[in-house]
Write a protein that holds these residues in place. Structure first.
Motif, PDB file in Angstrom:
ATOM      1  N   TYR A 135      -6.632   3.874   5.176  1.00  0.00           N
ATOM      2  CA  TYR A 135      -6.813   3.874   3.722  1.00  0.00           C
ATOM      3  C   TYR A 135      -6.512   5.252   3.139  1.00  0.00           C
ATOM      4  O   TYR A 135      -5.773   5.388   2.159  1.00  0.00           O
ATOM      5  CB  TYR A 135      -8.242   3.447   3.382  1.00  0.00           C
ATOM      6  CG  TYR A 135      -8.553   3.494   1.909  1.00  0.00           C
ATOM      7  CD1 TYR A 135      -8.072   2.517   1.049  1.00  0.00           C
ATOM      8  CD2 TYR A 135      -9.320   4.527   1.378  1.00  0.00           C
ATOM      9  CE1 TYR A 135      -8.354   2.561  -0.312  1.00  0.00           C
ATOM     10  CE2 TYR A 135      -9.604   4.572   0.021  1.00  0.00           C
ATOM     11  CZ  TYR A 135      -9.115   3.587  -0.812  1.00  0.00           C
ATOM     12  OH  TYR A 135      -9.394   3.638  -2.151  1.00  0.00           O
ATOM     13  N   GLN A 138      -2.585   6.016   3.666  1.00  0.00           N
ATOM     14  CA  GLN A 138      -1.558   5.079   3.211  1.00  0.00           C
ATOM     15  C   GLN A 138      -1.745   4.548   1.789  1.00  0.00           C
ATOM     16  O   GLN A 138      -0.796   4.054   1.179  1.00  0.00           O
ATOM     17  CB  GLN A 138      -1.474   3.889   4.180  1.00  0.00           C
ATOM     18  CG  GLN A 138      -1.115   4.289   5.593  1.00  0.00           C
ATOM     19  CD  GLN A 138       0.200   5.040   5.670  1.00  0.00           C
ATOM     20  OE1 GLN A 138       1.216   4.588   5.146  1.00  0.00           O
ATOM     21  NE2 GLN A 138       0.184   6.199   6.316  1.00  0.00           N
ATOM     22  N   PHE A 139      -2.961   4.637   1.257  1.00  0.00           N
ATOM     23  CA  PHE A 139      -3.227   4.080  -0.071  1.00  0.00           C
ATOM     24  C   PHE A 139      -2.277   4.621  -1.135  1.00  0.00           C
ATOM     25  O   PHE A 139      -1.789   3.889  -1.987  1.00  0.00           O
ATOM     26  CB  PHE A 139      -4.682   4.343  -0.476  1.00  0.00           C
ATOM     27  CG  PHE A 139      -5.039   3.831  -1.839  1.00  0.00           C
ATOM     28  CD1 PHE A 139      -5.287   2.493  -2.037  1.00  0.00           C
ATOM     29  CD2 PHE A 139      -5.106   4.687  -2.926  1.00  0.00           C
ATOM     30  CE1 PHE A 139      -5.610   1.997  -3.294  1.00  0.00           C
ATOM     31  CE2 PHE A 139      -5.425   4.209  -4.189  1.00  0.00           C
ATOM     32  CZ  PHE A 139      -5.673   2.859  -4.365  1.00  0.00           C
ATOM     33  N   PHE A 149       0.693   5.288  -1.098  1.00  0.00           N
ATOM     34  CA  PHE A 149       2.025   4.682  -1.101  1.00  0.00           C
ATOM     35  C   PHE A 149       2.031   3.287  -1.714  1.00  0.00           C
ATOM     36  O   PHE A 149       3.072   2.655  -1.820  1.00  0.00           O
ATOM     37  CB  PHE A 149       2.578   4.636   0.332  1.00  0.00           C
ATOM     38  CG  PHE A 149       2.671   5.996   0.953  1.00  0.00           C
ATOM     39  CD1 PHE A 149       3.523   6.966   0.429  1.00  0.00           C
ATOM     40  CD2 PHE A 149       1.883   6.329   2.046  1.00  0.00           C
ATOM     41  CE1 PHE A 149       3.602   8.234   0.983  1.00  0.00           C
ATOM     42  CE2 PHE A 149       1.953   7.593   2.622  1.00  0.00           C
ATOM     43  CZ  PHE A 149       2.815   8.545   2.087  1.00  0.00           C
ATOM     44  N   HIS A 150       0.854   2.795  -2.083  1.00  0.00           N
ATOM     45  CA  HIS A 150       0.741   1.452  -2.640  1.00  0.00           C
ATOM     46  C   HIS A 150       0.183   1.443  -4.061  1.00  0.00           C
ATOM     47  O   HIS A 150      -0.123   0.393  -4.602  1.00  0.00           O
ATOM     48  CB  HIS A 150      -0.109   0.581  -1.718  1.00  0.00           C
ATOM     49  CG  HIS A 150       0.452   0.516  -0.332  1.00  0.00           C
ATOM     50  ND1 HIS A 150       1.508  -0.291  -0.010  1.00  0.00           N
ATOM     51  CD2 HIS A 150       0.136   1.209   0.788  1.00  0.00           C
ATOM     52  CE1 HIS A 150       1.808  -0.122   1.276  1.00  0.00           C
ATOM     53  NE2 HIS A 150       0.992   0.792   1.773  1.00  0.00           N
ATOM     54  N   CYS A 151       0.046   2.605  -4.661  1.00  0.00           N
ATOM     55  CA  CYS A 151      -0.429   2.708  -6.043  1.00  0.00           C
ATOM     56  C   CYS A 151       0.717   2.377  -6.984  1.00  0.00           C
ATOM     57  O   CYS A 151       1.832   2.860  -6.804  1.00  0.00           O
ATOM     58  CB  CYS A 151      -0.923   4.118  -6.340  1.00  0.00           C
ATOM     59  SG  CYS A 151      -2.358   4.576  -5.376  1.00  0.00           S
ATOM     60  N   VAL A 152       0.437   1.581  -7.968  1.00  0.00           N
ATOM     61  CA  VAL A 152       1.451   1.182  -8.941  1.00  0.00           C
ATOM     62  C   VAL A 152       0.945   1.559 -10.329  1.00  0.00           C
ATOM     63  O   VAL A 152      -0.117   1.087 -10.751  1.00  0.00           O
ATOM     64  CB  VAL A 152       1.718  -0.338  -8.866  1.00  0.00           C
ATOM     65  CG1 VAL A 152       2.744  -0.758  -9.885  1.00  0.00           C
ATOM     66  CG2 VAL A 152       2.143  -0.740  -7.464  1.00  0.00           C
TER      67      VAL A 152
END
Length: 82
Positions: free
Chosen positions: A36, A39-40, A42-45
């Motif tokens: 978490y 890597q988190f 890289f997944h924020c939009v």
């Protein structure tokens, strides 16, 4: 969502509970937390047009900042503009 109280409970407690309640084996709560934390970001939009809006405000000379209830070091790893 319920376990982390919409982000108010840090993920170490959430993952410990998930591993225990669902009897997860093969991965530890500490490994889930590490994933978490690394890597988190890289997944924020961002919201639609957020980057464009912030870029425009910065170009117009506004001083920008972020107010968050997240942990400082963790929140600092997510960067939209420099």
């Amino acid at each position: 969502m319920e376990l982390d109280c919409r982000g108010h409970v840090w993920k170490d407690k959430v993952y410990q509970t998930l591993v225990r309640e669902f009897e997860i084996s093969g991965i530890s709560w500490a490994e889930l937390l590490d994933d978490y934390k690394t890597q988190f970001q890289f997944h924020c939009v961002p919201f639609p047009c957020a980057i464009e809006m912030l870029t425009t405000l910065k170009q117009q000379g506004y001083l920008l900042g972020i107010i968050t209830n997240g942990r400082g070091k963790f929140q600092g790893s997510i960067t939209l503009l420099r």
